[in-house]
Write an enzyme that holds these catalytic residues in place. Sequence first.
Site, PDB file in Angstrom:
ATOM      1  N   LYS A 116     -58.046 -39.593  18.834  1.00 43.54           N
ATOM      2  CA  LYS A 116     -57.129 -38.950  17.903  1.00 43.54           C
ATOM      3  C   LYS A 116     -57.891 -38.272  16.769  1.00 43.54           C
ATOM      4  O   LYS A 116     -57.473 -37.226  16.257  1.00 43.54           O
ATOM      5  CB  LYS A 116     -56.151 -39.981  17.344  1.00 43.54           C
ATOM      6  N   GLU A 200     -53.611 -42.189   8.233  1.00 45.35           N
ATOM      7  CA  GLU A 200     -52.687 -41.056   8.186  1.00 45.35           C
ATOM      8  C   GLU A 200     -51.555 -41.370   7.222  1.00 45.35           C
ATOM      9  O   GLU A 200     -51.077 -42.504   7.140  1.00 45.35           O
ATOM     10  CB  GLU A 200     -52.135 -40.814   9.590  1.00 45.35           C
ATOM     11  N   HIS A 235     -43.798 -49.492  16.189  1.00 39.52           N
ATOM     12  CA  HIS A 235     -44.479 -48.227  16.472  1.00 39.52           C
ATOM     13  C   HIS A 235     -44.530 -47.920  17.958  1.00 39.52           C
ATOM     14  O   HIS A 235     -45.363 -47.138  18.406  1.00 39.52           O
ATOM     15  CB  HIS A 235     -45.891 -48.214  15.871  1.00 39.52           C
ATOM     16  N   ARG A 292     -52.229 -37.101  29.553  1.00 36.86           N
ATOM     17  CA  ARG A 292     -51.746 -37.857  30.706  1.00 36.86           C
ATOM     18  C   ARG A 292     -50.245 -37.654  30.811  1.00 36.86           C
ATOM     19  O   ARG A 292     -49.636 -36.963  29.989  1.00 36.86           O
ATOM     20  CB  ARG A 292     -52.033 -39.346  30.520  1.00 36.86           C
TER      21      ARG A 292
END
Length: 668
Positions: A116, A200, A235, A292
């Site tokens: 990421k 983040e 999450h 994916r």
Amino acid sequence: MFDKILIANRGEIACRIIRTARRLGVATVAVFSDADSRARHVRLADEAIRIGPAEARESYLAVDKIVAAAKAAGAEAIHPGYGFLSENPALREACDAAGLVLIGPPLEALRAFGSKSRAKALMQAAGVPLAPSYHDDDQDPVRLKREAESIGYPVLIKAASGGGGKGMRLVEAPADFDAALASCRREAMASFGDASVLIEKYIERARHIEIQIFGDGYGDYVSLFERDCSVQRRHQKVLEEAPAPGLSEARRREMSAAAVAAAKAVGYVGAGTVEFIVAPDGGFFFMEVNARLQVEHPVTEFVTGLDLVEWQLRIAAGAPLPLRQQDIVVRGCAIEARIYAEDPARDFLPATGKLVGLLLPEEGPHVRVDAGVEQGDEISSHYDPMIAKLIVHDDTRERALARLRQALAEVRIVGVANNVAFLSRVVACPSFTAADLGASLIARESVRLFAPDAAPPAEAVFVAALAALLSERATPPSVSDPTSPWNARDNWRLNREEPRLLTFLCANQPYVVRALARGENFALSCGDTAVAAYAERDGDGRMVVNIDGRRFAATAIATGADWTIFMGGRRSTFHFVDPLGHTAAKRDSRDELSAPMSGRVAAFFVAPGTIVAAGASLMAMEAMKMEHVIKAPAAGRVVAFLYAVGDHVSEGAELLRFESQDDREAEA
């Protein structure tokens, strides 16, 4: 097209790939660990090869074993599904070296999007909007905490590799950062073999909208439009739908263009998903690329009428994209509900056990079920606890919602805790019905979603009594002479009738049913209510019940002394109290804490002898790649831990000895 492929995965995605491959005339090879030797995907595949013990690192994450199995079986290609090795560049490198085709993106794309952090740097250079974040290589905890403070709380700590919500924690204050970081890293290492993280900014009331993209080996790309995956717990996604409600056509085109640009930047090939966070004001920010297939791909298949696995196979075999952008059309609305073995009332704690009963809705033009298990299978602590995905489609969102509610009411699961009732409440709550979506929906609707279970329907206890009585009648006689009075199943008494008394407990409330046999019928009463009843059962627990002339369907499934009754979209469990049995004395649990689930000891946060405050974190357990922290029930002292890090423990096992402050003072 390939002649034979190996599926380097398990569960419902392996079954899904087998279904498409079989339709295309492609032979399939399944791989399995010791925990999956009798799994559904093993039974469905044309061939199956053992690759190691239950631990994922020694089986499904072992690149050398996967490649060796493909070579031994004579497979031409490997489909990694999602999770496990699906985004691992090492598998691509090993396939290239072995002359095998990996059904997935090229190595450069895997390296770019597999992290990421690298993906954010790439998107930043390409001008794609990013939320405030830190995604550099320096992973020093002090630096990470400093960056979090610079971004401003609340923040998300996210594993740099992998997905599925694993290795992700919301941190709302600096005091919580260190423990959350350590937990994220352990979970990320267990799931993806990489402990690196990024920081983040957490955007309040944000929506999670992702774009499905495809690229081929000839430089062509298409967007199969968006999915809304905003409804999440821990999450991880719970419900997904396509198209995203309320998204303007202009914003749809803008996000699709950004997603295709991301794919072009790395020469992407195959299926991928570009995920965005959408703020309440409509602004969107790049989050990550999943290189994916996604768990939620069926909703895109339903609204486009396309088979994305077939597209993957054809493109990997060298074919161009089957359609151009202008030929892809969205029709209607599709919604997917993920059915998990978990306990929503206990913070969605994963559950394990045998699926004593598993009845899922019948598939048809409007309903699809993707399941990796069948009735009688075990849900183990080693892997993701998904039982099935339930997907519905109709012309409008309102009609699709009605179909989903009906389909959820038809699900029958007995043997493990599950989230079906919770899902039914979510899809019926005002926020979801009005498409007021966002990652905070479950928290906003918590009063409705976590309300105590209502009392069982009035007739449910009679159904439980009928099920018990019919089961008793079907039990073989204990005496070989069929004329023996000891084999009688009626209520005959000399000179008078004597009712049978059946005592049940439901939600700790006692229900006493008086039953008199009337041939094939029964006269039943409970409290002040008396009814005439009749029922027939089949082998799956389904019943046709007639109570006072009203005929209806129900399902009754026995697990030990428990009868689980499904009727009218409700589930009720009645515990049959044996009048000749006895209840063992409860253990005094003041000085111990027990494992809330079967799993592995992941870490200790204090040493034996430490005096702690109530709520202090004592240790962590890991199951199904998710961590659960064991906390002190009161102020006191940790006397001793009974297991070591890495040990596997069963649900209910005593984990540690704990002496509360009150007990210490009493002894003094």
